[in-house]
Enzyme design. Structure first.
Site, PDB file in Angstrom:
ATOM      1  N   LEU A 137       0.846  -1.183   0.000  1.00 10.91           N
ATOM      2  CA  LEU A 137       0.000   0.000   0.000  1.00 10.91           C
ATOM      3  C   LEU A 137       0.883   1.235   0.000  1.00 10.91           C
ATOM      4  O   LEU A 137       1.974   1.239   0.577  1.00 10.91           O
ATOM      5  CB  LEU A 137      -0.895   0.023   1.254  1.00 10.91           C
ATOM      6  N   ASP A 138       0.417   2.303  -0.651  1.00 14.43           N
ATOM      7  CA  ASP A 138       1.120   3.573  -0.597  1.00 14.43           C
ATOM      8  C   ASP A 138       1.295   4.005   0.855  1.00 14.43           C
ATOM      9  O   ASP A 138       0.505   3.630   1.728  1.00 14.43           O
ATOM     10  CB  ASP A 138       0.336   4.659  -1.339  1.00 14.43           C
ATOM     11  N   LYS A 139       2.294   4.814   1.105  1.00 20.49           N
ATOM     12  CA  LYS A 139       2.601   5.256   2.470  1.00 20.49           C
ATOM     13  C   LYS A 139       1.359   5.808   3.181  1.00 20.49           C
ATOM     14  O   LYS A 139       1.099   5.485   4.342  1.00 20.49           O
ATOM     15  CB  LYS A 139       3.709   6.318   2.446  1.00 20.49           C
TER      16      LYS A 139
END
Length: 296
Positions: A137-139
């Site tokens: 997942l993106d940050k």
């Protein structure tokens, strides 16, 4: 130190067949896995005796595989960071990742990542493995991340993901009012020409399909439940931005950070067939506080 150990009983379908065929076709061991066992310190036993993959099997033979110990990269340093664990067994670890935490280290974030936290957790529980993320997942996206505890489980889960066997759904909050109750966005995505980070809808991009259903609307935003048919980088963010409804907080793709300090995107549901136990696993991650108010 040895790695993962697995045992299987040979059924009548494999009576008289080679061990190599049993391992590759029935148990889905890759060529790389078999090579690692042969050349990197693993072992194969049949009925307690050392065997090669050329051995002919008989019904009710007991096959035992000992994988070589995994070697960790020195670039990921274990760090004492708490984990919100949703599921765990000998093969998989599933966590609810908070917003603001990168999945893996990068040049800009060498510490404080999920990988750092997981390796510390492994060390505390005597798990001799490195970090194998099945999905990332993106940050600033929160929610479910599936982690394989060993390379074999990772290989099996990667195949399941490629075959569409891992079902993931998200909750997102967009700017503006989406008038249709449900819909599908079918628009190819590729890297933006002048950026190494941004993606955009472009005719020469990779196939990307996003399904959505409206859950609720406020005077200025729409809450949607999203299901991905493909898994392109930033797919949900790019697709809704291209639709004219960027996610709130997503300033990279046209959203504003006046009401939330990150893109309002949460991976809340995941289901899959466990590759080793063959049981159905279904998991949900509760919404974080910064998104919960819109749902309620």
């Amino acid at each position: 130190m040895t790695g993962l150990q697995l045992q299987w009983l040979v059924g009548d379908d494999w009576d008289g067949k080679l061990l190599r065929e049993f391992l590759k076709e029935e148990k889905k061991l890759s060529k790389r896995a078999l090579a690692d066992i042969k050349f990197a310190g693993g072992s194969i036993f049949v009925n307690g005796e050392f065997a090669t993959v050329r051995k002919t099997l008989q019904m009710n033979d007991e096959v035992e595989i000992i994988f070589p110990a995994e070697v960790r990269s020195g670039s990921i340093v274990p760090e004492k960071i708490g984990l919100d664990i949703l599921y765990e067994d000998a093969h998989l670890l599933v966590v609810n990742k908070p917003a603001g935490m990168p999945t893996i280290p990068s040049r800009d974030h060498v510490s404080g990542t999920l990988a750092n936290a997981v390796l510390y957790y492994y060390d505390q529980h005597g798990i001799s493995s490195t970090f194998h993320a099945v999905n990332r997942l993106d940050k600033d996206t929160s929610g479910i991340v599936v982690i394989a505890k060993h390379r074999f489980a990772h290989d099996l889960m990667a195949k399941e993901q490629q075959n569409g066997g891992i079902h993931r759904e998200y909750i997102a909050i967009t700017h503006g009012i989406i008038t249709t109750q449900k819909g599908t966005i079918n628009a190819p995505i590729g890297r933006k020409t002048d950026s190494i980070i941004e993606r955009e809808v472009r005719s020469d991009g990779q196939k990307a399909i996003t399904h959505f259903r409206v859950l609720s609307r406020t005077a200025e935003e729409t809450v949607v439940r999203v299901k991905l048919e493909t898994g392109r980088t930033h797919q949900i963010r790019v697709h809704f931005s291209n639709l004219g409804h960027p996610l709130i907080g997503d300033d990279l793709y046209g959203g504003e950070r006046t009401k939330i300090e990150r893109q309002a995107l949460h991976s809340f549901y995941c289901s899959f067939l466990h590759p080793l136990t063959l049981e159905k696993v279904s998991l949900e991650a509760p919404l974080p506080p910064d998104m919960k108010n819109w749902i309620e």
